[in-house]
Write an enzyme that holds these catalytic residues in place. Structure first.
Site, PDB file in Angstrom:
ATOM      1  N   ALA A  10       0.800  -1.224   0.000  1.00 43.08           N
ATOM      2  CA  ALA A  10       0.000   0.000   0.000  1.00 43.08           C
ATOM      3  C   ALA A  10       0.833   1.275   0.000  1.00 43.08           C
ATOM      4  O   ALA A  10       0.281   2.366   0.082  1.00 43.08           O
ATOM      5  CB  ALA A  10      -0.926   0.004   1.219  1.00 43.08           C
ATOM      6  N   ASN A  87      -2.099  -6.993  -3.539  1.00 39.44           N
ATOM      7  CA  ASN A  87      -1.516  -6.084  -4.519  1.00 39.44           C
ATOM      8  C   ASN A  87       0.007  -6.170  -4.593  1.00 39.44           C
ATOM      9  O   ASN A  87       0.584  -5.914  -5.645  1.00 39.44           O
ATOM     10  CB  ASN A  87      -1.925  -4.646  -4.178  1.00 39.44           C
ATOM     11  CG  ASN A  87      -1.112  -3.625  -4.937  1.00 39.44           C
ATOM     12  OD1 ASN A  87      -1.277  -3.449  -6.143  1.00 39.44           O
ATOM     13  ND2 ASN A  87      -0.192  -2.952  -4.236  1.00 39.44           N
ATOM     14  N   TYR A 153       8.995 -13.000 -14.994  1.00 36.81           N
ATOM     15  CA  TYR A 153       7.875 -12.161 -14.522  1.00 36.81           C
ATOM     16  C   TYR A 153       6.558 -12.713 -15.054  1.00 36.81           C
ATOM     17  O   TYR A 153       5.581 -12.853 -14.301  1.00 36.81           O
ATOM     18  CB  TYR A 153       8.055 -10.703 -14.950  1.00 36.81           C
ATOM     19  CG  TYR A 153       6.870  -9.854 -14.567  1.00 36.81           C
ATOM     20  CD1 TYR A 153       6.591  -9.584 -13.224  1.00 36.81           C
ATOM     21  CD2 TYR A 153       6.005  -9.339 -15.536  1.00 36.81           C
ATOM     22  CE1 TYR A 153       5.484  -8.826 -12.866  1.00 36.81           C
ATOM     23  CE2 TYR A 153       4.911  -8.583 -15.185  1.00 36.81           C
ATOM     24  CZ  TYR A 153       4.652  -8.323 -13.850  1.00 36.81           C
ATOM     25  OH  TYR A 153       3.554  -7.576 -13.494  1.00 36.81           O
ATOM     26  N   GLY A 184      -3.052  -4.021 -18.084  1.00 36.71           N
ATOM     27  CA  GLY A 184      -1.968  -3.818 -19.037  1.00 36.71           C
ATOM     28  C   GLY A 184      -1.041  -2.744 -18.503  1.00 36.71           C
ATOM     29  O   GLY A 184      -0.724  -2.715 -17.306  1.00 36.71           O
TER      30      GLY A 184
END
Length: 252
Positions: A10, A87, A153, A184
């Site tokens: 965050a 996230n 990745y 994207g």
């Protein structure tokens, strides 16, 4: 206490933008990340602007012991998590497989895959005990395609895609929603981190077109999170208008 959202990573980018969106919507927040000073600054801003409760927990998702210790030490009231936004994630390097850096590979695998697993393992059990919850995983267009020099990745984000589907099945009997969003090109610190602080190289990634912003992704995550109880968005790909695939961007 109001509904609670736990957001990993965050301290910047999409995670920080999600914190603002969920605070605006009246959620109490648990914010995690490696940079405690940024977490505390963000918590103060959100508390002042939205008058919400914010708990901060600084740890590295790559460290299993830190994840478990920091999350489990939260007061009981904070374990009533409604939304988990997984996230935290990154990319390191952009080389062909034969020239890839071992340390870069391990950093991506440990953050993007293991970190997501460690956090999800703890929080999903809270959700099972609570009888509700929604896990939203941050994937990438790199989890749907593979592009030159993106090898490891892309592999980590393909793993996130697979884990998202597996989690959806495993948590189905417990009434817990599981969703993934696969953006994207998003202009955040992402490319700067990938290129290890080379701001000029990072800037060129977004030249000639309008990429997504962190706020664009956060608002879409809120859309996913705010659907009625009987509606789950399993999977969503979000792209800039100028980008058709990972490798096809129309630049003016």
């Amino acid at each position: 206490m109001s509904k609670i959202a736990l957001i990993t990573g965050a301290t910047a980018g999409i995670g920080e933008a999600c914190a603002h969106v969920f605070a605006r919507e009246g959620y109490s927040l648990i914010l995690t990340g490696r940079r405690l000073d940024r977490l505390e600054k963000l918590a103060g801003q959100l508390n002042n602007k939205y008058n919400i409760e914010v708990a901060v927990s600084s740890f590295d998702v790559r460290n299993r012991e830190q994840v478990i210790e920091n999350l489990e030490s939260l007061p009981t009231k904070w374990k009533k998590v409604n939304i988990l936004v997984n996230n935290a994630g990154l990319s390191q390097g952009l080389e062909p497989i034969q020239k890839g850096g071992y340390d870069d590979w391990e950093t991506m695998i440990d953050t993007n895959i293991k970190g997501l697993l460690y956090v999800s393992r703890v929080v999903s059990n809270w959700m099972i005990d609570n009888g509700y919850g929604h896990i939203i995983n941050l994937g990438s267009i790199a989890g749907k395609e593979v592009y030159a020099n993106g090898n490891v990745y892309c592999a980590t984000k393909h793993a996130v895609d697979a884990l998202n589907k597996g989690m959806r099945i495993d948590l189905l009997p417990h009434g817990i929603k599981v969703s993934a969003i696969h953006p994207g090109a998003v202009e955040t610190e992402f490319s700067e981190v990938r290129f290890k602080g080379d701001k000029e190289r990072a800037k060129k990634v977004y030249e000639g077109f309008e990429p997504l912003s962190a706020a664009d992704v956060a608002e879409t995550i809120w859309f996913i999170a705010s659907r009625p109880a009987h509606v789950n968005i399993n999977d969503m790909v979000l792209m800039p208008t100028a980008q058709a695939t990972a490798g096809n961007i129309f630049r003016k």
